[in-house]
Design a protein around this motif. Structure first.
Motif, mmCIF file in Angstrom:
data_model
loop_
_atom_site.group_PDB
_atom_site.id
_atom_site.type_symbol
_atom_site.label_atom_id
_atom_site.label_comp_id
_atom_site.label_asym_id
_atom_site.label_seq_id
_atom_site.Cartn_x
_atom_site.Cartn_y
_atom_site.Cartn_z
ATOM 1 N N LEU A 695 0.830 -0.851 0.040
ATOM 2 C CA LEU A 695 -0.013 0.276 0.126
ATOM 3 C C LEU A 695 1.031 0.956 0.232
ATOM 4 C CD1 LEU A 695 -2.811 -1.049 2.795
ATOM 5 C CD2 LEU A 695 -3.138 -0.937 -0.134
ATOM 6 N N ALA A 696 0.486 2.312 -0.589
ATOM 7 C CA ALA A 696 1.149 3.401 -1.556
ATOM 8 C C ALA A 696 0.548 4.344 0.097
ATOM 9 C CB ALA A 696 0.401 4.692 -2.196
ATOM 10 N N PRO A 697 1.178 5.129 0.089
ATOM 11 C CA PRO A 697 1.027 5.978 2.330
ATOM 12 C C PRO A 697 -0.124 7.294 1.884
ATOM 13 C CG PRO A 697 3.579 5.851 1.460
ATOM 14 C CD PRO A 697 2.894 5.197 0.160
ATOM 15 N N GLU A 698 -0.406 7.418 0.517
ATOM 16 C CA GLU A 698 -1.772 8.286 0.335
ATOM 17 C C GLU A 698 -2.666 7.384 0.653
ATOM 18 O OE1 GLU A 698 -0.111 7.185 -3.663
ATOM 19 O OE2 GLU A 698 0.646 7.630 -1.790
ATOM 20 N N TRP A 699 -3.096 5.789 1.237
ATOM 21 C CA TRP A 699 -4.022 5.344 1.021
ATOM 22 C C TRP A 699 -4.256 5.617 2.672
ATOM 23 C CZ3 TRP A 699 -7.070 3.266 -2.455
ATOM 24 C CH2 TRP A 699 -6.724 2.646 -3.393
ATOM 25 N N LEU A 700 -3.145 5.709 3.374
ATOM 26 C CA LEU A 700 -3.295 5.845 4.646
ATOM 27 C C LEU A 700 -3.690 7.488 4.934
ATOM 28 C CD1 LEU A 700 0.018 3.487 5.793
ATOM 29 C CD2 LEU A 700 -2.522 2.570 5.508
ATOM 30 N N SER A 701 -3.268 8.197 4.308
ATOM 31 C CA SER A 701 -4.082 9.068 5.196
ATOM 32 C C SER A 701 -4.441 10.280 4.837
ATOM 33 C CB SER A 701 -2.346 9.868 4.809
ATOM 34 O OG SER A 701 -2.278 10.405 2.703
ATOM 35 N N ASN A 702 -5.909 9.333 3.962
ATOM 36 C CA ASN A 702 -7.029 10.132 3.496
ATOM 37 C C ASN A 702 -6.378 10.626 1.894
ATOM 38 O OD1 ASN A 702 -9.728 10.544 3.403
ATOM 39 N ND2 ASN A 702 -9.521 12.237 4.876
ATOM 40 N N ALA A 703 -5.366 10.579 1.510
ATOM 41 C CA ALA A 703 -5.281 11.422 0.022
ATOM 42 C C ALA A 703 -5.823 11.217 -0.590
ATOM 43 C CB ALA A 703 -3.514 11.538 -0.027
ATOM 44 N N ALA A 704 -6.005 11.866 -1.686
ATOM 45 C CA ALA A 704 -6.059 11.407 -3.120
ATOM 46 C C ALA A 704 -5.311 10.382 -3.506
ATOM 47 C CB ALA A 704 -6.733 12.375 -4.103
ATOM 48 N N ILE A 705 -6.245 9.141 -4.796
ATOM 49 C CA ILE A 705 -5.462 8.287 -5.366
ATOM 50 C C ILE A 705 -5.091 8.380 -6.752
ATOM 51 C CG2 ILE A 705 -5.400 5.478 -5.193
ATOM 52 C CD1 ILE A 705 -4.926 6.302 -2.815
ATOM 53 N N SER A 706 -4.039 8.346 -7.179
ATOM 54 C CA SER A 706 -3.788 8.560 -8.400
ATOM 55 C C SER A 706 -3.162 7.021 -9.308
ATOM 56 C CB SER A 706 -2.774 9.578 -8.699
ATOM 57 O OG SER A 706 -1.892 9.630 -8.388
ATOM 58 N N ASP A 707 -1.987 7.068 -10.176
ATOM 59 C CA ASP A 707 -2.159 5.732 -11.016
ATOM 60 C C ASP A 707 -0.506 5.696 -10.366
ATOM 61 O OD1 ASP A 707 -0.688 8.050 -12.153
ATOM 62 O OD2 ASP A 707 -0.626 7.501 -13.932
ATOM 63 N N ARG A 708 0.505 6.682 -9.274
ATOM 64 C CA ARG A 708 1.597 6.672 -8.514
ATOM 65 C C ARG A 708 0.859 5.663 -7.201
ATOM 66 N NH1 ARG A 708 2.010 9.382 -13.180
ATOM 67 N NH2 ARG A 708 4.226 10.876 -13.094
ATOM 68 N N ALA A 709 0.204 5.221 -6.768
ATOM 69 C CA ALA A 709 -0.479 4.673 -5.328
ATOM 70 C C ALA A 709 0.219 2.916 -6.510
ATOM 71 C CB ALA A 709 -1.451 4.423 -5.546
ATOM 72 N N ASP A 710 -0.017 2.396 -7.805
ATOM 73 C CA ASP A 710 0.738 1.521 -8.171
ATOM 74 C C ASP A 710 2.103 1.595 -8.309
ATOM 75 O OD1 ASP A 710 -1.773 0.383 -8.359
ATOM 76 O OD2 ASP A 710 -2.007 1.099 -10.962
ATOM 77 N N VAL A 711 2.374 2.793 -8.388
ATOM 78 C CA VAL A 711 3.917 3.179 -8.796
ATOM 79 C C VAL A 711 4.732 2.542 -7.468
ATOM 80 C CG1 VAL A 711 5.466 4.568 -9.407
ATOM 81 C CG2 VAL A 711 4.180 4.546 -10.642
ATOM 82 N N TYR A 712 4.145 3.360 -6.388
ATOM 83 C CA TYR A 712 4.976 2.605 -5.448
ATOM 84 C C TYR A 712 4.629 0.434 -4.992
ATOM 85 C CZ TYR A 712 5.213 2.246 -0.114
ATOM 86 O OH TYR A 712 5.506 2.488 1.208
ATOM 87 N N SER A 713 3.426 0.490 -5.834
ATOM 88 C CA SER A 713 3.759 -1.123 -6.036
ATOM 89 C C SER A 713 4.578 -1.773 -6.038
ATOM 90 C CB SER A 713 1.556 -1.886 -5.644
ATOM 91 O OG SER A 713 0.994 -0.627 -4.907
ATOM 92 N N PHE A 714 4.678 -0.900 -7.164
ATOM 93 C CA PHE A 714 5.820 -1.853 -8.358
ATOM 94 C C PHE A 714 7.166 -1.917 -7.621
ATOM 95 C CE2 PHE A 714 8.189 -1.336 -11.571
ATOM 96 C CZ PHE A 714 8.485 -2.922 -12.505
ATOM 97 N N GLY A 715 7.395 -0.731 -6.916
ATOM 98 C CA GLY A 715 8.375 -0.288 -6.378
ATOM 99 C C GLY A 715 8.075 -1.200 -5.685
#
Length: 892
Positions: A695-715
């Motif tokens: 999970l990208a950090p933005e999932w845990l902080s009530n922030a908006a989600i973008s395609d960069r969440a997938d980038v974090y998971s891919f990392g």
């Protein structure tokens, strides 16, 4: 023996000069060398020391008007190089060697048919090496020119074909002029092309192994096989063949690449099995005459004419339009003043050879636009359009090649024709044109009306949502309708609120969706679910076979129930059912009968990545294989983010959702949690979804989600590919306290790594090494090889490891806006651009993650939107929040 007198010495020197200027065939062969002022006509004139090669002037097929200067492999009679292949001379022509170079002249010796380029110094000798290399030497024995640098249609051991260069086939066995087939080397691959269209790639051949992701500099063949290497000699591709002393690689006039092996360089009989590519007859671009439909038949193939076409009465074996029109050609197009263009349809599964490897000419266009593009282009001879992916392939060239069976159900081909001039009267011609237009116009009108209805429906649903008439949000962009329709057998009353779990799903409507199977049909396909190949929180996966022998499939039998399970089921169909990409798993069909929900995928025989990467049995994935997996997954995600009409955020990238198959196939799967975004949206607010550890950090902080969440998971996945282990040991909540799974000694951790987990009364974890944090620390120290899976035993280049670690850490940036896009990640992994330097100061949050790794506290989840509800019975698996929040654009 007494010394020779002066007159005898002069006489011997005179005889040597006579020999050096003799005509070829007038005496014995010169061994290895001839000197300038030499002239040759027909026949062999120079032989290598080992006798395996000869330089000669020959006329293949005894054609008196076609003589070529060649190098022959004498035992096999194979011409391995030709000088004047496009400018043959006659039997009266001459080959001359002078201090200026080697020249082929016409019979009058006034016209130069071929010559070596201008040289930097005078020629002192012509030499034929034992390798078959014909060389021009200067007085210092330096090479001025060599045939090995000017390959025609053959490659010999010791010879290289450099990137950007190519070999051309001969037109025929007795015609050495350049044909239409080429073997070329690019920085990314080795290709076979016909009229510019690719029909074979080394990277796609199951016999080829890719060792690393690096730029190819050259290709060669030797005693061990076929190799493509970098500029410094590092291996990129290899095809291992049985050991042989001597091999000849030849581009055949039939379009096939053949490698023939011999026990010795002077052996005449081939040994072992030859390498032939492409292997199948129907993979050749012109196995059948133009527009002929190739079908496999035993060890060979048969050719027939497709529907709406008939056998030609003028050209045996060719196919012509059955309505009397003529096939389009660039010349006919320019001479077609009436503009009477029409198209003949080719229904699935008929496909064209060039669409296997070529990128679409246009993306995101409907069939009407694709047709207009072809009609407006005089060089276009037809087009293929995929209604599911909205891709358009325009067919060009001097002529059309063969057809084969293998297209998807959504791909239709159209061959451009011109009305025949022999038809009587303009009215008849107009009627014919109209008849041809009807099959095109009517579907286009129907498609327009359908789009209008869908647009109105989407507008109405949005209006209903705005007015508060709908309680639950729904992503209308997915075009999924889940309402109920009464049927004669079920009109006894219906409660929509109560029947959301077990009701009739027969009215699910998804535009462009895959085949819908009944439960009985899937039972037959899977032999009553007899072969189980996998399982998880979602249910079980079974191996099956499509009706008619159309291939193996994997059937996912979903066992979860409830509104959210249905939503994920429909999302999966809507997302993946309408896209096509080589790195995205293909959904072949589905079943929805009451609570029975099944998805039918193409079968990937090696299973998910976690089996190969984390499994304790079998050999470890080699570094080159891991990089192929990384690059394939990155390309699939990049296509989801940028290649579709709508941006698709996968939301659950992890090794379990990356599937592998033989031949290096890598495909992203499991789109049940995916979210769709319009191209105008930079981000959106949505329910939490995904898997712990990715999970990208933005999932845990009530922030908006973008395609960069997938980038974090891919990392995170990339780090696991490097390390060969999970980034952190799995945890199971037992009595509200995290406990290590399989406590005790963790043999799956590399030696020297702490892997024990301690459980405290407060439920926090300590002492467990969190690999992303370790990767950051060792990156700062430059110790990249210490991060690599120990099972590889050092079979990794440190610079390559450093590059991959850097791009992985860049993907883990806490700020989504500073992470690279997946398209940029692809370019970095391909090696076309260097990786940026990871922002160490911005990755400090990983140390916080490393100290404690429980689920997010309830307060942060509540702030996001409601309470946590597991999507599967297994803790630590994919999860999401039960009630969705409203999707909205969030500018960044």
């Amino acid at each position: 023996m007494p010394p020779l007198s002066a007159p005898c010495s002069l006489l011997l020197l005179f005889l040597l000069l006579v020999v050096s200027v003799r005509a070829a065939g007038a005496g014995p062969l010169a061994p290895e060398l001839v000197l300038p002022n030499f002239t040759a006509s027909s026949g062999a004139f120079l032989e290598s020391r080992n006798g395996a090669f000869r330089a000669a002037v020959i006329n293949p097929g005894k054609q008196q008007a076609s003589f070529y200067l060649v190098v022959l492999h004498v035992p096999s009679g194979t011409a391995v190089w030709s000088a004047n292949r496009d400018s043959p001379t006659s039997s009266s022509g001459r080959v001359q060697l002078s201090t200026g170079g080697l020249t082929v002249l016409d019979p009058n010796e006034t016209t130069v048919m071929w010559s070596t380029p201008q040289l930097r110094s005078p020629v002192a000798a012509l030499r034929l090496q034992d390798t078959g290399d014909l060389q021009l030497l200067d007085a210092g024995n330096a090479t001025l020119w060599r045939s090995f640098d000017n390959a025609t249609d053959t490659l010999l051991p010791g010879q290289q074909l450099l990137t950007g260069a190519y070999m051309s086939s001969a037109k025929g066995p007795t015609d050495f002029s350049q044909g239409n087939y080429r073997l070329g080397v690019t920085t990314a691959d080795v290709l076979l092309t016909w009229q510019g269209s690719t029909y074979w790639r080394l990277s796609n051949d199951v016999r080829a192994f890719k060792d690393r992701n690096a730029a190819v500099a050259s290709m060669s063949v030797n005693a061990s096989g076929l190799f493509a290497v970098t500029a410094d000699g590092a291996l990129v591709f290899r095809v291992a063949l049985a050991p042989a002393e001597f091999r000849i690689l030849k581009m055949g006039n039939d379009g096939r690449l053949r490698i023939t092996s011999y026990a010795l360089v002077n052996s005449s009989a081939p040994v072992g099995s030859d390498f032939v590519a492409p292997a199948g007859d129907c993979d050749l671009p012109l196995q059948c005459p133009s527009i002929g439909l190739c079908s496999a038949a035993g060890n060979g193939s048969t050719c027939t004419c497709p529907p709406l076409f008939a056998a030609s009465v003028t050209v045996p074996g060719s196919c012509t339009p059955g309505d009397g029109s003529t096939l389009a050609s660039p010349a006919a197009c320019q001479n077609n003043s009436s503009g009477a263009v029409s198209y003949l349809a080719l229904k699935p599964p008929i496909a064209y050879f060039a669409t296997k490897f070529a990128a679409p000419t246009n993306n995101g266009v409907n069939k009407t636009a694709c047709l207009a593009l072809c009609t407006a282009n005089c060089t276009c001879l037809g087009f293929f359009h995929d209604s599911a992916s909205l891709t358009c392939h325009l067919l060009g060239g001097r002529q059309l090649g063969s057809l084969y069976s293998g297209a998807s159900d959504s791909t239709f081909g159209y061959i451009k024709t011109f009305s025949s001039a022999s038809k009587d009267g303009s009215n008849q011609s107009g009627s014919s044109s109209a008849n041809h237009s009807i099959p095109i116009v009517l579907p286009c009108v129907a498609a327009f009306l359908l789009l209008a209805v869908l647009a109105w429906f989407v507008w109405w649903r949005r209006k209903q949502s705005t007015n508060g008439k709908k309680k639950k949000g729904k992503n209308s962009a997915m075009m999924v309708y889940l309402g109920r329709q009464k049927s004669p057998s079920r009109d006894t009353g219906y409660n929509a609120d109560a029947d959301d779990d077990e009701g009739n799903d027969d009215d699910i409507v998804i535009p462009g969706m895959p085949t819908r199977f009944s439960y009985a049909e899937i039972g037959t396909m899977t032999s009553n679910f007899g072969t189980k190949v996998g399982s998880g929180g979602f249910g079980s996966v079974y191996k099956g076979k499509l009706p008619g022998g159309e291939g193996l499939v994997a059937v996912k039998k979903l066992e979860a129930v409830g509104v959210q399970a249905k939503r994920e089921f429909c999302t999966e169909i809507a997302v993946i059912g309408n896209i096509r990409h080589v790195n995205l798993v293909r959904l072949r069909g589905f079943c929805a009968e009451g609570s029975r929900r099944l998805l039918v995928y193409e079968y990937m025989n090696r299973g998910s990545l976690d089996r190969s990467l984390f499994g304790r049995t079998g050999p470890a994935l080699e570094w080159g294989e891991r990089m192929e997996v990384a690059l394939g997954a990155a390309r699939g995600l990049a296509y989801l983010h940028t290649g579709c009409d709508q941006k698709i955020v996968h939301c659950d990238v992890k090794p379990e959702n990356i599937l592998l198959a033989d031949g290096g196939q890598v495909k992203i799967s499991d789109f049940g949690l995916a979210k769709l975004m319009s191209r105008e949206q930079s981000a959106l607010f949505t329910t939490m979804r995904g898997t712990r550890g990715y999970l990208a950090p933005e999932w845990l902080s009530n922030a908006a989600i973008s395609d960069r969440a997938d980038v974090y998971s891919f990392g995170m996945v990339l780090l696991e590919l490097i390390h060969g282990r999970k980034n952190r040991g799995e945890q199971e909540p037992v009595n509200n306290a995290p406990v290590a799974v399989g406590s005790g000694e963790h043999s799956d951790w590399p030696s020297g790594w702490s892997s024990t987990m301690t459980s405290t009364a407060s439920g926090t974890c300590g002492g467990d090494e969190y690999f992303p944090m370790v990767a950051l620390e060792l990156h700062e120290q430059g110790r990249y090889l210490d991060l690599v899976d120990s099972r590889l035993e050092g079979r990794v280049d440190e610079a390559e490891a450093a590059r991959v670690v850097r791009v992985a850490l860049c993907c883990l940036h806490e700020d989504p806006a500073l992470r690279p896009s997946m398209a940029a990640v692809v370019r970095i992994l391909e090696g076309s651009v260097p990786p940026p330097e990871p922002p160490v100061q911005a990755l400090g949050f990983l140390r916080l993650y490393g100290r404690s790794y429980p689920l997010p506290p309830p307060t942060s989840l509540t702030a996001a939107a409601g309470s946590v509800s597991s999507a599967s019975p297994t803790a630590g698996d994919a999860f999401h929040l039960d009630e969705p929040t409203q999707d909205m654009s969030a500018a960044r």
